[in-house]
Write an enzyme that holds these catalytic residues in place. Structure first.
Site, PDB file in Angstrom:
ATOM      1  N   TYR A   1       0.833  -1.207   0.000  1.00 44.09           N
ATOM      2  CA  TYR A   1       0.000   0.000   0.000  1.00 44.09           C
ATOM      3  C   TYR A   1       0.869   1.259   0.000  1.00 44.09           C
ATOM      4  O   TYR A   1       0.651   2.184  -0.785  1.00 44.09           O
ATOM      5  CB  TYR A   1      -0.920   0.001   1.220  1.00 44.09           C
ATOM      6  CG  TYR A   1      -1.773   1.242   1.347  1.00 44.09           C
ATOM      7  CD1 TYR A   1      -2.808   1.502   0.443  1.00 44.09           C
ATOM      8  CD2 TYR A   1      -1.552   2.163   2.377  1.00 44.09           C
ATOM      9  CE1 TYR A   1      -3.596   2.646   0.562  1.00 44.09           C
ATOM     10  CE2 TYR A   1      -2.326   3.299   2.495  1.00 44.09           C
ATOM     11  CZ  TYR A   1      -3.350   3.544   1.589  1.00 44.09           C
ATOM     12  OH  TYR A   1      -4.132   4.678   1.710  1.00 44.09           O
TER      13      TYR A   1
ATOM     14  N   THR B   1     -13.127   6.038   6.623  1.00 40.61           N
ATOM     15  CA  THR B   1     -13.808   5.540   5.427  1.00 40.61           C
ATOM     16  C   THR B   1     -13.769   4.017   5.380  1.00 40.61           C
ATOM     17  O   THR B   1     -13.156   3.357   6.215  1.00 40.61           O
ATOM     18  CB  THR B   1     -13.142   6.072   4.135  1.00 40.61           C
ATOM     19  OG1 THR B   1     -11.875   5.417   3.965  1.00 40.61           O
ATOM     20  CG2 THR B   1     -12.941   7.570   4.186  1.00 40.61           C
TER      21      THR B   1
END
Length: 320
Positions: free
Chosen positions: A195, A232
């Site tokens: 990531y 989120t």
């Protein structure tokens, strides 16, 4: 302004962010934007605010049902009909090319491209084209999409009103390492490492893109945004203990999606950013990215390799 990931305490960010409010920006009537991943979270809030300013916004996403749901909701909240959804799976080079074809068929200009979509900390798996998912979707998908839309952005930008490319990265890029000999993380896979590498690649890409746009005399700017620590659905793949801690501390430590979208919106429409490119923005201010991101040789090598991976010609040699 802090310029290192270690100096950014999420809890402090949240306390400060409580005072944030979207500035009053000029209306954007007649302008067109594409926002990837605009069905939820930061992307949804970005679409909503751009539409509210009068911009015609196309949501690019990989779920038709979620896309249409977002369009209906935004139209209700903004009382504007200038929002639509077009299918685009950023994990598929074929889907990206089909999306660009459908958008071109509309014969409309393109003033703003927001590269927002992404996945985070997913288990090791590959995209349709065989790329590691973080690198393939977060980075390569946006690399190809941007390059395929670049001519339309150049045509739409003017000397006084540049077209704008905004790419959403993350503070995790500060700890990211780019392994040019193993961009697919085949040797040793770590969700966190993969990531972070994808987010560092996005910063390197943005800086290289701005260099090329400037060299070509184009009326297009490219900037990269760090939204901060935002509450989120990106966290859905983290370990369950982390999810519990996140749920317990979200009110204190995390920005809301609306707060997280503020810097993206600022980069897309603020008069202060007119003509400004190659910037790393955090909390609506320019700040310093990781030192490695300014390595021009690394930027160049990543760009060249990326062109090979997505199957487009590297035309940068003509600019030197």
């Amino acid at each position: 302004m802090a310029s290192a990931a270690s100096s950014r305490c999420p809890c402090v960010i949240r306390v400060l962010s409580c005072t944030f409010s979207h500035a009053v920006f000029p209306t954007q009537n007649g302008k067109v934007a594409i926002v990837t991943g605009g069905t939820e979270g930061i992307g949804y809030q970005t679409v909503k605010h751009l539409a509210r300013l009068g911009m015609h916004v196309i949501i690019a996403g990989n779920s038709e049902s979620e896309g249409q749901k977002a369009v209906r909701k935004i139209k209700e909240e903004t009382l504007t009909g200038k929002v639509e959804f077009l299918y685009c799976d950023l994990a598929s080079m074929k889907s990206i090319r089909q999306f660009v074809q459908r958008f071109r068929a509309k014969n409309c200009p393109l003033h703003v491209l927001v590269n927002n979509a992404g996945v985070m900390l997913v288990p090791e798996r590959k995209t349709e084209d065989g790329f590691e998912e973080h690198f393939g979707l977060n980075y390569l998908g946006h690399f190809l999409l941007t390059n395929l839309l670049l001519d339309m952005l150049k045509q739409s930008g003017t000397h006084s009103h540049n077209a704008r490319i905004i790419t959403v990265s993350s503070a995790t890029h500060y700890v990211g390492e780019l392994h040019l000999n193993d961009l697919q993380s085949r040797c040793s896979y770590s969700p966190h490492g993969a990531y972070a590498q994808s987010k560092l690649a996005l910063v390197l890409f943005t800086y290289r893109l701005q260099h090329l746009l400037t060299a070509n005399g184009s009326h297009v700017t490219a900037n990269v945004v760090d939204p901060g620590v935002v509450n989120t659905e990106l966290y859905k793949h983290v370990f369950w203990v982390v999810k519990v801690v996140k749920w317990m501390t979200a009110w204190l430590c995390f920005k809301t999606p609306e707060e997280g979208a503020s810097t993206t919106i600022y980069a897309a429409v603020s008069p202060e950013m007119e003509g400004a490119g190659g910037c790393y923005l955090y909390n609506e201010e320019r700040t310093k990215s990781a030192d490695i991101a300014y390595d021009e040789e690394l930027q160049r090598r990543l760009w060249t390799e990326s062109c090979k991976m997505v199957g487009i010609s590297d035309e940068t040699s003509r600019l030197h």
